[in-house]
Scaffold this motif. Structure first.
Motif, PDB file in Angstrom:
ATOM      1  N   HIS A   1       0.841  -1.207   0.000  1.00  0.00           N
ATOM      2  CA  HIS A   1       0.000   0.000   0.000  1.00  0.00           C
ATOM      3  C   HIS A   1       0.872   1.252   0.000  1.00  0.00           C
ATOM      4  N   GLN A   2       2.039   1.133  -0.580  1.00  0.00           N
ATOM      5  CA  GLN A   2       2.998   2.239  -0.653  1.00  0.00           C
ATOM      6  C   GLN A   2       3.734   2.164  -1.976  1.00  0.00           C
ATOM      7  N   ASN A   3       4.256   3.287  -2.422  1.00  0.00           N
ATOM      8  CA  ASN A   3       5.077   3.362  -3.631  1.00  0.00           C
ATOM      9  C   ASN A   3       6.552   3.431  -3.247  1.00  0.00           C
ATOM     10  N   TYR A   4       7.378   2.586  -3.863  1.00  0.00           N
ATOM     11  CA  TYR A   4       8.833   2.673  -3.686  1.00  0.00           C
ATOM     12  C   TYR A   4       9.492   2.588  -5.064  1.00  0.00           C
ATOM     13  N   ALA A   5      10.643   3.268  -5.194  1.00  0.00           N
ATOM     14  CA  ALA A   5      11.590   3.027  -6.278  1.00  0.00           C
ATOM     15  C   ALA A   5      12.900   2.639  -5.617  1.00  0.00           C
ATOM     16  N   VAL A   6      13.463   1.473  -5.992  1.00  0.00           N
ATOM     17  CA  VAL A   6      14.502   0.842  -5.185  1.00  0.00           C
ATOM     18  C   VAL A   6      15.614   0.264  -6.052  1.00  0.00           C
ATOM     19  N   ASP A   7      16.848   0.389  -5.564  1.00  0.00           N
ATOM     20  CA  ASP A   7      17.981  -0.367  -6.093  1.00  0.00           C
ATOM     21  C   ASP A   7      18.043  -1.710  -5.365  1.00  0.00           C
ATOM     22  N   LEU A   8      18.089  -2.798  -6.114  1.00  0.00           N
ATOM     23  CA  LEU A   8      18.211  -4.120  -5.504  1.00  0.00           C
ATOM     24  C   LEU A   8      19.676  -4.541  -5.474  1.00  0.00           C
ATOM     25  N   LYS A   9      20.159  -4.876  -4.273  1.00  0.00           N
ATOM     26  CA  LYS A   9      21.546  -5.261  -4.066  1.00  0.00           C
ATOM     27  C   LYS A   9      21.708  -6.775  -4.157  1.00  0.00           C
TER      28      LYS A   9
ATOM     29  N   ASP B   1       1.148  11.500   1.562  1.00  0.00           N
ATOM     30  CA  ASP B   1       2.294  11.602   0.655  1.00  0.00           C
ATOM     31  C   ASP B   1       3.502  10.901   1.286  1.00  0.00           C
ATOM     32  N   VAL B   2       4.173  11.562   2.211  1.00  0.00           N
ATOM     33  CA  VAL B   2       5.267  10.931   2.952  1.00  0.00           C
ATOM     34  C   VAL B   2       4.911  10.994   4.428  1.00  0.00           C
ATOM     35  N   ASP B   3       4.629   9.849   5.025  1.00  0.00           N
ATOM     36  CA  ASP B   3       4.249   9.783   6.430  1.00  0.00           C
ATOM     37  C   ASP B   3       5.467   9.474   7.289  1.00  0.00           C
ATOM     38  N   ASP B   4       5.266   9.260   8.578  1.00  0.00           N
ATOM     39  CA  ASP B   4       6.382   8.984   9.480  1.00  0.00           C
ATOM     40  C   ASP B   4       7.127   7.719   9.079  1.00  0.00           C
ATOM     41  N   LEU B   5       6.381   6.688   8.660  1.00  0.00           N
ATOM     42  CA  LEU B   5       7.038   5.453   8.223  1.00  0.00           C
ATOM     43  C   LEU B   5       7.917   5.711   7.012  1.00  0.00           C
ATOM     44  N   GLY B   6       7.446   6.535   6.099  1.00  0.00           N
ATOM     45  CA  GLY B   6       8.247   6.850   4.930  1.00  0.00           C
ATOM     46  C   GLY B   6       9.544   7.542   5.282  1.00  0.00           C
ATOM     47  N   ARG B   7       9.481   8.467   6.222  1.00  0.00           N
ATOM     48  CA  ARG B   7      10.709   9.142   6.642  1.00  0.00           C
ATOM     49  C   ARG B   7      11.675   8.149   7.284  1.00  0.00           C
ATOM     50  N   THR B   8      11.131   7.199   8.048  1.00  0.00           N
ATOM     51  CA  THR B   8      11.977   6.168   8.640  1.00  0.00           C
ATOM     52  C   THR B   8      12.617   5.303   7.562  1.00  0.00           C
ATOM     53  N   PHE B   9      11.804   4.855   6.612  1.00  0.00           N
ATOM     54  CA  PHE B   9      12.319   3.993   5.550  1.00  0.00           C
ATOM     55  C   PHE B   9      13.409   4.695   4.731  1.00  0.00           C
ATOM     56  N   LEU B  10      13.182   5.935   4.372  1.00  0.00           N
ATOM     57  CA  LEU B  10      14.169   6.645   3.557  1.00  0.00           C
ATOM     58  C   LEU B  10      15.462   6.869   4.324  1.00  0.00           C
ATOM     59  N   SER B  11      15.363   7.009   5.642  1.00  0.00           N
ATOM     60  CA  SER B  11      16.556   7.186   6.465  1.00  0.00           C
ATOM     61  C   SER B  11      17.304   5.873   6.676  1.00  0.00           C
ATOM     62  N   ALA B  12      16.551   4.782   6.844  1.00  0.00           N
ATOM     63  CA  ALA B  12      17.169   3.501   7.199  1.00  0.00           C
ATOM     64  C   ALA B  12      17.586   2.667   5.996  1.00  0.00           C
ATOM     65  N   ASN B  13      17.109   3.017   4.808  1.00  0.00           N
ATOM     66  CA  ASN B  13      17.344   2.188   3.619  1.00  0.00           C
ATOM     67  C   ASN B  13      17.883   3.048   2.482  1.00  0.00           C
ATOM     68  N   PRO B  14      19.196   3.225   2.400  1.00  0.00           N
ATOM     69  CA  PRO B  14      19.767   4.109   1.381  1.00  0.00           C
ATOM     70  C   PRO B  14      19.508   3.642  -0.048  1.00  0.00           C
ATOM     71  N   HIS B  15      19.175   2.377  -0.220  1.00  0.00           N
ATOM     72  CA  HIS B  15      18.867   1.865  -1.557  1.00  0.00           C
ATOM     73  C   HIS B  15      17.449   2.251  -1.996  1.00  0.00           C
ATOM     74  N   MET B  16      16.632   2.775  -1.072  1.00  0.00           N
ATOM     75  CA  MET B  16      15.282   3.231  -1.409  1.00  0.00           C
ATOM     76  C   MET B  16      15.354   4.689  -1.838  1.00  0.00           C
ATOM     77  N   LYS B  17      14.990   4.949  -3.079  1.00  0.00           N
ATOM     78  CA  LYS B  17      15.140   6.291  -3.649  1.00  0.00           C
ATOM     79  C   LYS B  17      13.846   7.105  -3.633  1.00  0.00           C
ATOM     80  N   PHE B  18      12.720   6.427  -3.355  1.00  0.00           N
ATOM     81  CA  PHE B  18      11.444   7.135  -3.349  1.00  0.00           C
ATOM     82  C   PHE B  18      10.464   6.372  -2.478  1.00  0.00           C
ATOM     83  N   TYR B  19       9.615   7.148  -1.786  1.00  0.00           N
ATOM     84  CA  TYR B  19       8.547   6.579  -0.955  1.00  0.00           C
ATOM     85  C   TYR B  19       7.332   7.492  -1.052  1.00  0.00           C
ATOM     86  N   ASN B  20       6.162   6.876  -1.125  1.00  0.00           N
ATOM     87  CA  ASN B  20       4.905   7.629  -1.119  1.00  0.00           C
ATOM     88  C   ASN B  20       3.819   6.674  -0.640  1.00  0.00           C
ATOM     89  N   ALA B  21       2.832   7.180   0.105  1.00  0.00           N
ATOM     90  CA  ALA B  21       1.793   6.309   0.662  1.00  0.00           C
ATOM     91  C   ALA B  21       0.387   6.733   0.251  1.00  0.00           C
TER      92      ALA B  21
END
Length: 536
Positions: free
Chosen positions: A431-439, A467-487
């Motif tokens: 239920h969220q949008n991500y654009a991600v680099d897969l390692k 748009d960007v909720d608290d979880l999104g801010r956490t994900f973007l901070s904790a996962n440098p391979h995640m380039k985009f988040y939206n809910a």
């Protein structure tokens, strides 16, 4: 070591009869319509659930409809008699059906909920067609579909949409209205087409629903009713009628977070194995009855084959996989009921699988043989690592690939070593949008990026979103391979050509009331032979 009950033995033990070979062949048109009964409908509206097409090939596709003059009938039979009914179909070059190129008939049998799935072949590649059905003197709405390009061709481009997660009670299907206005070759649906939960008047739409929807889905009649409720939505029927679809299922088509033969979370954990097998058999049959699926996807009791390949010439290949039916139980005691865990050894156990050994071999063999410019992996749950804690250690949800890290590494390593030209994973579930680099290995900080992933949000599930909720801010901070988040809610639109992949995250500001506009929140591209996502 992964261990699963032998499916043939299980079916024999449980005595699965299924729909029967004759009913299946009649429904596909392979046996013609000689076994059908004459039928006069006393009330109008056989085609209340619409029409659809799916799994296109260079020379054809499968067509679908289901006869249901009373789609909300509590017994799940749609108001149909216990008789087999002849259904004729036509395929034409034009929407007025002046240039008909195929005619045939199939039989809508009560054993398959009076659905038909005729498989049409022998058509020209890369061409638009129109189709319709006729039964009991009534003509269905017309559908539009298209064949795939010729097998050896290299088309200039492909445009498709990705959808998932459409809880009826959470909002309106406005996203499908906007999808219907797009110039698409096809739609890929990655699961959670419906939710097994009861639907009551206390829903986000604030509308009254009949009492027969007030129980959770357990048996075939109730699953059929749930599909009828979802298909009562005009935007969904419109999108089905306009484009061919490629389907898979996730968990909620059966029950939340199921894994092979078991459920360990949710409201009905640890069911009796025989009881759960019956529930799966009912769920899979209803899924088949209500989707444009080929005979190869017909379930056999509690087993269904969903992994398959569908090529778009040499430009792209859709490899659809099943991450539910062959997996081991979720790791780490499944976070003691929370679904998340601080890291544990079981999560990285090399013997544990989300794919099953046989499906993984099939997948990796396809990687070795594929000559497609773009290898598109249709996958239910996010493959990327999503750490929920920016600090030391990892806090992971173990239902998706994070709970099966060794299997993820095997797949990504094989793609890399076999020289898959461009592997792009498309996923749903969150239920969220991500654009991600897969390692290649998320536990190795120096691991190279070997593929890209686009996780698409829900059609309605979760309500209006943000748009960007608290979880999104956490994900973007904790996962440098995640380039985009939206809910927010919406869908993913993809355009692919020989040089690049472009994914547009199409979002709606609200779904709890109808009429929302759509906009492109962000676009990311993948360049040919350059794994990883870049902002467009």
């Amino acid at each position: 070591m992964s261990s699963h009950v032998d499916s043939v033995s299980r079916r024999r033990v449980l005595g699965w009869g299924g729909a029967g070979t004759a009913a299946v062949l009649l429904g596909t048109g392979a046996l013609g319509g000689a076994a059908a009964h004459a039928f006069t409908l006393r009330k109008s509206g056989l085609f209340t659930l619409g029409v659809a097409s799916g799994d296109p090939s260079p020379d054809g596709f499968v067509l679908w409809t289901r006869l249901a003059p009373e789609p909300f009938a509590a017994d799940g039979k749609g108001g149909m008699p216990d008789r087999r009914i002849r259904v004729e179909y036509e395929v034409a070059h034009d929407e007025r059906f002046k240039q008909v190129v195929r005619r045939g008939s199939a039989v809508a049998a009560p054993e398959l909920g009076h659905s038909v799935h005729p498989e049409v072949a022998g058509l020209a590649p890369g061409r638009e067609y129109f189709y319709r059905f006729r039964a009991a003197g009534e003509i269905s709405p017309a559908g539009r579909t298209r064949t795939m390009p010729a097998a050896g061709s290299l088309p200039r481009g492909l445009t498709f949409a990705v959808a998932s997660c459409q809880a009826w009670q959470d909002g309106y299907y406005t996203a499908y209205d906007h999808m219907a206005g797009e110039d698409l070759d096809l739609i890929v649906h990655l699961g959670d087409y419906l939710y097994e939960y009861e639907v009551t008047n206390n829903n986000r739409r604030g509308v009254t629903v009949p009492p027969q929807f007030g129980t959770e889905t357990f048996d075939l009649a109730r699953y059929r009713l749930q599909y009828a409720l979802y298909k009562s939505e005009a935007p969904l029927r419109k999108a089905h009628a306009l484009f061919p679809w490629i389907h898979t299922l996730d968990d909620h088509e059966v029950v939340n977070d199921w894994a092979d033969d078991t459920v360990i979370m949710g409201r009905n954990p640890n069911p009796d194995p025989a009881e759960f097998a019956r529930r799966k058999a009912a769920a899979f049959q209803a899924f088949y009855e209500n989707m444009p699926l080929r005979r190869a996807q017909l379930p056999s009791g509690p087993d269904i084959r969903l992994h398959r390949r569908i090529a778009f010439g040499r430009l792209a290949e859709f490899t659809m996989i099943d991450t539910r039916g062959h997996r081991d139980l979720q790791a780490c005691s499944y976070g003691n009921g929370t679904g998340r865990t601080r890291d544990c050894d079981e999560r990285v156990d090399a013997s544990r699988t989300i794919l099953g050994d046989q499906q993984r071999r099939w997948l990796l063999d396809g990687f070795a043989k594929s000559s497609a410019h773009w290898q598109i992996l249709g996958n239910q749950v996010p493959m990327t690592e999503t750490d929920w804690d920016p600090g030391a250690g990892k806090d992971l949800w173990v239902d998706p690939w994070d709970g099966y890290a060794a299997d993820r590494n095997k797949v990504l390593t094989a793609a890399h070593e076999n020289g898959v030209r461009n592997l792009v994973v498309i996923s749903g579930d969150r239920h969220q949008n991500y654009a991600v680099d897969l390692k290649r290995d998320f536990d190795d900080p120096g691991s190279p990026t070997v593929a890209s992933e686009f996780v698409g949000t829900s059609i309605t599930s979760g309500g209006d979103g943000a748009d960007v909720d608290d979880l999104g801010r956490t994900f973007l901070s904790a996962n440098p391979h995640m380039k985009f988040y939206n809910a927010q809610r919406g869908y993913l639109r993809v355009n692919v050509d020989r040089e690049r992949w472009r994914g547009d995250f199409r979002v709606l500001p609200y779904v709890t009331r109808p009429g929302a506009p759509v906009s492109t929140r962000a676009s990311f591209v993948v360049e040919d032979r350059r794994p990883g996502v870049q902002k467009a």
